[in-house]
Design an enzyme around this catalytic site. Structure first.
Site, mmCIF file in Angstrom:
data_model
loop_
_atom_site.group_PDB
_atom_site.id
_atom_site.type_symbol
_atom_site.label_atom_id
_atom_site.label_comp_id
_atom_site.label_asym_id
_atom_site.label_seq_id
_atom_site.Cartn_x
_atom_site.Cartn_y
_atom_site.Cartn_z
ATOM 1 N N LYS A 202 -22.817 11.922 36.996
ATOM 2 C CA LYS A 202 -24.012 11.096 37.632
ATOM 3 C C LYS A 202 -23.870 10.973 39.111
ATOM 4 O O LYS A 202 -24.953 11.267 40.002
ATOM 5 C CB LYS A 202 -24.021 9.811 36.988
ATOM 6 C CG LYS A 202 -24.179 9.736 35.494
ATOM 7 C CD LYS A 202 -24.071 8.098 34.836
ATOM 8 C CE LYS A 202 -22.993 7.485 35.300
ATOM 9 N NZ LYS A 202 -21.779 7.865 34.601
ATOM 10 N N ARG B 219 -10.712 15.726 38.712
ATOM 11 C CA ARG B 219 -11.562 15.123 39.684
ATOM 12 C C ARG B 219 -10.446 14.663 40.710
ATOM 13 O O ARG B 219 -9.392 13.849 40.238
ATOM 14 C CB ARG B 219 -12.196 13.953 38.914
ATOM 15 C CG ARG B 219 -13.128 13.140 40.084
ATOM 16 C CD ARG B 219 -14.457 12.477 39.439
ATOM 17 N NE ARG B 219 -14.200 11.363 38.900
ATOM 18 C CZ ARG B 219 -15.003 10.542 38.332
ATOM 19 N NH1 ARG B 219 -16.453 10.815 38.477
ATOM 20 N NH2 ARG B 219 -14.408 9.482 37.734
ATOM 21 N N ARG C 140 -12.271 3.642 28.947
ATOM 22 C CA ARG C 140 -13.583 3.679 29.891
ATOM 23 C C ARG C 140 -14.814 4.280 28.687
ATOM 24 O O ARG C 140 -15.635 3.690 28.541
ATOM 25 C CB ARG C 140 -13.544 4.489 30.805
ATOM 26 C CG ARG C 140 -12.754 3.906 31.997
ATOM 27 C CD ARG C 140 -12.680 4.539 33.282
ATOM 28 N NE ARG C 140 -13.845 4.366 33.932
ATOM 29 C CZ ARG C 140 -14.327 5.480 34.937
ATOM 30 N NH1 ARG C 140 -13.360 6.487 35.135
ATOM 31 N NH2 ARG C 140 -15.548 5.253 35.618
ATOM 32 N N ARG D 289 -7.344 9.201 41.072
ATOM 33 C CA ARG D 289 -7.959 7.765 40.888
ATOM 34 C C ARG D 289 -7.005 7.224 39.666
ATOM 35 O O ARG D 289 -7.069 8.107 38.656
ATOM 36 C CB ARG D 289 -9.366 7.280 41.064
ATOM 37 C CG ARG D 289 -9.874 7.347 42.363
ATOM 38 C CD ARG D 289 -11.525 7.430 42.033
ATOM 39 N NE ARG D 289 -11.993 6.272 41.386
ATOM 40 C CZ ARG D 289 -12.985 6.412 40.363
ATOM 41 N NH1 ARG D 289 -13.703 7.566 40.729
ATOM 42 N NH2 ARG D 289 -13.370 5.521 39.865
ATOM 43 N N ARG E 125 -24.953 -1.263 33.462
ATOM 44 C CA ARG E 125 -24.045 -1.119 32.387
ATOM 45 C C ARG E 125 -24.061 -1.817 31.114
ATOM 46 O O ARG E 125 -23.474 -1.008 29.973
ATOM 47 C CB ARG E 125 -22.521 -1.147 33.060
ATOM 48 C CG ARG E 125 -22.266 -0.063 34.209
ATOM 49 C CD ARG E 125 -20.787 -0.248 34.768
ATOM 50 N NE ARG E 125 -20.410 0.291 35.819
ATOM 51 C CZ ARG E 125 -19.858 1.346 35.849
ATOM 52 N NH1 ARG E 125 -19.387 2.118 34.631
ATOM 53 N NH2 ARG E 125 -19.196 1.850 36.946
#
Length: 210
Positions: A13, A123, A167, A156, A88
């Site tokens: 996204k 990532r 998540r 992260r 969300r």
């Protein structure tokens, strides 16, 4: 165009929001970037948000909607905007509607869970400016350093596999129902996972008719 991007964490996204922002000449409003800046600066809201983010939980609605409402009141949002990371939940979407935050289209990027876990493991995020890269799909020009500010790239905590799974579980329970919410309003469009960033962009622009 007033656009919401939907999809699991790691669906791409943020990357697509940046591309669409240039194509449509409207700003991207990323709650993730806003919250990460607050966490890095150690503000009261940032410290509150940090505990939620690092455990894979959602930041409270009042914090999110307040941040968004203030941002959308700024002049650069007059001709449209792209919301990345909000709403969300259905209550957030209802709260946005109640405050008159308009949406023309909710675009859902569909990616399987196993693909997400592999993708997020690669990532990397800039410690200084929060730009994101990927070791395979979007590598930095210099390994380990940000193309934009030269800052150090890090993994992260919320990209770690165990946090990603938490998540994803939260996404399926809390966020995925938004697809039905916007479909009922005639505003949902979906794009299937593509083999590259460019192919995903092409599928999105076709779906949006731009």
């Amino acid at each position: 165009m007033r656009l919401i991007l939907l999809g699991a964490p790691g669906a791409g996204k943020g990357t697509q929001a940046e591309i669409l922002s240039r194509l449509l000449n409207v700003p991207t409003i990323s709650t993730g970037n806003i919250l990460r800046a607050a966490m890095k600066n150690g503000t009261p809201v940032g410290l509150q948000a940090k505990a939620y983010v690092e455990s894979g939980k959602l930041v409270p609605d009042d914090v999110i909607i307040g941040i968004i409402e203030e941002r959308l009141a700024q002049p650069d949002c007059a001709n449209g905007y792209i919301l990345d990371g909000v709403p969300r939940t259905i209550p957030q979407a209802e709260a946005m509607e109640a405050k008159g935050i308009g949406v023309d289209c909710a675009l859902s990027i569909e990616v399987e869970d196993d693909v997400i876990v592999r993708r997020m493991g690669g990532r990397r995020t800039c410690r200084d400016c929060s730009q994101t890269f990927h070791v395979e799909n979007n590598p930095p020009k210099v390994e380990g350093f940000c193309d934009f500010c030269g800052g150090e790239l890090t993994i992260r905590k919320d990209d770690a596999p165990e946090t990603v799974m938490a998540r994803l579980e939260t996404y399926h329970k809390e966020t995925e129902p938004l697809k039905a919410f916007y479909e009922a309003r005639g505003k949902l469009k979906s794009v299937e996972n593509q083999p590259s960033i460019e192919a995903t962009t092409a599928a999105i622009t076709k779906a949006l008719g731009i």
